[in-house]
Write a protein that holds these residues in place. Structure first.
Motif, PDB file in Angstrom:
ATOM      1  N   ALA A 277      42.809  55.829  26.759  1.00 33.30           N
ATOM      2  CA  ALA A 277      41.845  55.890  27.594  1.00 33.30           C
ATOM      3  C   ALA A 277      41.920  56.845  28.762  1.00 33.30           C
ATOM      4  O   ALA A 277      40.738  57.170  29.234  1.00 33.30           O
ATOM      5  N   ARG A 333      42.619  52.386  35.952  1.00 31.00           N
ATOM      6  CA  ARG A 333      42.542  51.773  34.557  1.00 31.00           C
ATOM      7  C   ARG A 333      43.863  50.984  34.370  1.00 31.00           C
ATOM      8  O   ARG A 333      44.127  49.888  34.056  1.00 31.00           O
TER       9      ARG A 333
ATOM     10  N   ALA B 249      39.640  44.704  28.791  1.00 28.58           N
ATOM     11  CA  ALA B 249      38.626  45.782  28.221  1.00 28.58           C
ATOM     12  C   ALA B 249      38.136  46.403  29.502  1.00 28.58           C
ATOM     13  O   ALA B 249      37.901  47.660  28.993  1.00 28.58           O
ATOM     14  N   ALA B 250      38.054  46.063  30.592  1.00 32.85           N
ATOM     15  CA  ALA B 250      37.877  46.704  31.688  1.00 32.85           C
ATOM     16  C   ALA B 250      38.913  47.943  31.895  1.00 32.85           C
ATOM     17  O   ALA B 250      38.375  49.235  32.197  1.00 32.85           O
ATOM     18  N   ALA B 251      40.006  47.796  31.401  1.00 29.06           N
ATOM     19  CA  ALA B 251      41.264  49.020  31.551  1.00 29.06           C
ATOM     20  C   ALA B 251      40.875  49.989  30.475  1.00 29.06           C
ATOM     21  O   ALA B 251      41.155  51.020  30.996  1.00 29.06           O
ATOM     22  N   THR B 252      39.967  49.726  29.634  1.00 33.61           N
ATOM     23  CA  THR B 252      39.682  50.804  28.516  1.00 33.61           C
ATOM     24  C   THR B 252      38.386  50.936  28.277  1.00 33.61           C
ATOM     25  O   THR B 252      37.817  51.031  27.244  1.00 33.61           O
ATOM     26  N   LEU B 253      37.514  50.832  29.328  1.00 31.97           N
ATOM     27  CA  LEU B 253      36.229  50.901  29.229  1.00 31.97           C
ATOM     28  C   LEU B 253      35.772  52.445  28.374  1.00 31.97           C
ATOM     29  O   LEU B 253      36.272  53.334  28.908  1.00 31.97           O
ATOM     30  N   PRO B 254      34.822  52.322  27.678  1.00 29.88           N
ATOM     31  CA  PRO B 254      34.719  53.592  26.787  1.00 29.88           C
ATOM     32  C   PRO B 254      33.873  54.634  27.939  1.00 29.88           C
ATOM     33  O   PRO B 254      33.238  53.978  29.024  1.00 29.88           O
ATOM     34  N   ASP B 255      33.811  56.170  27.804  1.00 33.34           N
ATOM     35  CA  ASP B 255      33.281  56.856  28.832  1.00 33.34           C
ATOM     36  C   ASP B 255      32.194  57.548  28.228  1.00 33.34           C
ATOM     37  O   ASP B 255      32.085  58.619  27.754  1.00 33.34           O
TER      38      ASP B 255
END
Lengths: 362, 362
Positions: A277, A333, B249-255
């Motif tokens: 990410a 993150r 999931a917050a740590a790897t939120l899509p951009d």
């Protein structure tokens, strides 16, 4: 020994102000001491006037239902589509707070009794006073449950018996102490009553004979002992709601190190978890060598004395303002990934004179 | 009409290889067509040899238990302290996968039957073949449940009847269609059986007479229809686990921006929710004026054509590298708060020639 489950036919439609003790006692003159009466909560609600007028249809009906639901709700537990699982003011977790539009005129909704234990006690007292029988009362309602399809009837109110049969401390024939043996017998009795109520048309009362041994004495603590406190419950929130709460908490993570030294393997896993990410070239390095860490903490401005671990954060080069902002999002993150495994972190400037751009103090 | 719940005394201890049809049929020669036999899963497990040897005590015992639990677990649902709520390979969600150390020698653990529906069918066939009776079988076990204290017995396996009684499509006397009326009658029958089993010592079988009307025919679909698929369940994970999953999931939120235009009020709430967590002087501005937004999107490098909303992100001044990293973490906080309310966002450079340092495209 045998138990019997008997229907009580002939109760008919119940309306506000009806004396349920009279309706039931005259329909079942055969009641005996020790009988357990399983009474559908709806007839108690009707007798107690727990009805709300709503439009028979149209959008106003839905709006009125929503208002009634909000009033009956202490806490929303889970939602999906039109489904609302809520905790009622009694503490019961039920779809739509137990509000029911069936078996009632289309312009009315039936609410749960305000205090089902009190309703059970009152009905018990009424039957004793008018008919001289000493019975137990279970006020029942139909509920869904997680993980299993299909509904079952359970107890909302109880008088005349304990809601839970407790075998703790007993020993089995093999010498093992029984540990998990608090049985919610009133729920099983409510379900047993439903077996015969559900086979008949409009049968709001069933009697279970042979389960209790007369004479019964106390009303007991009621069904409220069945309510598990949300803080003790592993499922106090729906999965989607808890997930969203976790995300919301991630947005406002505190900026401080943890109280205990984190497991270095857990920290490395958190670093690995964000690898895909973050911007290519960004490097997070957990410094586990004691000497190296001491040397670095000495030159990190504001290093907190209680921090026990250090992650050096370096952006890809070349680094301009846009890259530094992106780098900051990536550091956050990592901080979020660490928080997900219970490792708090504080953001600090980089060690003086290094190519790193930030430090996390754990 | 009445139902009876009868105990089956005299079955005694069951060991591997025992023929349960013989044990039950000879203990209850009074069985009749249409009887429902509620059989504690443990005697089925014992007869089927579903036992595992473990040390009687010490740390090795716990390690052995953990291995057995892992083998019986398809998915961990929730943990707290020593409690493990798991989904078994059958699909049942139970504490410790239903593994039991009670009513068995201290050096053994009892696992659930491998296929309780098959066990029920086999016992039903055995009783029919040997004794000529056509009964239904429910294999029962004791389970806890969310939100309510106390355990109840429910069905793990069924043969000879439907697990669910379905009233959908029926209409009540007031003309309302019944909607929520799939009753898990086999769970209620299992609980009813427990009422008499629990009152007796070592009583693994109860009979419910009068519920079914003979002749019974098909084995039916079994108890597996009671297993709700995790994807359909609002409580597929424990609250703490779902919360941690939300953080992870917050740590790897899509951009990337979302597919639909967000509600501006929701975006403003997300901005407000992080106000106390971000550096003083940092400003997040949702640009809702169409003309102003169009002017800005034209000068944001890489603005995605499918984005529908814009948040301008400005750091406090003066801004050096350390402040820009901190600013980046705060932008990521906002992005996380937006994700918590289902508003995805893409990080972009600031509009050219402005004092902002980043843009979020929603």
């Amino acid at each position: 020994m045998r138990l019997e489950i008997l229907p009580v036919p002939g109760i008919g439609h119940v309306t506000e102000g009806d004396d349920l003790a009279v309706l039931i006692g005259s329909a079942a003159p055969w009641l005996r001491d020790g009988d357990v009466l399983v009474v559908t909560s709806k007839i108690i609600s009707k007798a107690e006037g727990r009805l709300v007028d709503v439009p028979a249809d149209g959008p106003d009906r839905q709006a009125a239902r929503d208002r009634v639901l909000a009033a009956e709700t202490a806490r929303v537990v889970a939602s999906r589509g039109a489904t609302r699982i809520v905790q009622t003011h009694h503490g019961f977790v039920m779809a739509s707070a137990g509000i029911d539009a069936s078996n009632v005129d289309k312009t009315r909704l039936v609410l749960l009794p305000e205090d089902p234990d009190a309703s059970a006690r009152a009905l018990r007292a009424g039957l004793r006073e008018r008919y001289g029988v000493n019975v137990a009362i279970i006020v029942s309602d139909t509920m869904g449950r997680p993980w299993r399809n299909g509904l079952t009837d359970v107890a909302l109110g109880v008088a005349g018996m304990d809601a839970i049969r407790d075998h703790r401390g007993e020993v089995d024939p093999y010498g093992n102490e029984l540990v998990l043996t608090q049985m919610a017998v009133v729920d099983e009795l409510a379900g047993a009553g439903e077996l015969i109520k559900g086979k008949c048309d409009q049968m709001p009362v069933a009697v279970i004979r042979g389960y209790l041994t007369p004479p019964l004495t106390e009303d007991g603590e009621g069904a409220r002992v069945l309510v598990r406190d949300a803080s003790m419950d592993l499922f106090s929130l729906g999965t989607a709601e808890a997930r969203a709460a976790g995300m919301a908490a991630a947005a406002t993570l505190p900026d401080r190190p943890g109280d205990t030294a984190p497991d270095p393997a857990v920290v490395d896993q958190a670093i690995a978890s964000v690898a895909d990410a973050i911007a290519p070239g960004t490097v997070f390095t957990q410094v586990t060598d004691d000497e190296a860490r001491r040397a670095l903490t000495a030159i990190v401005p504001g290093w907190p004395t209680d921090a026990t671990a250090l992650v050096l954060c370096s952006p890809p080069t070349p680094v301009g303002p846009v890259q530094l902002v992106r780098f900051g999002t990536d550091v956050q993150r990592l901080r979020t990934a660490l928080a997900a495994v219970d490792v708090p972190a504080q953001l600090l400037p980089p060690p003086n004179g290094t190519t790193a751009a930030a430090t996390l103090a754990l």
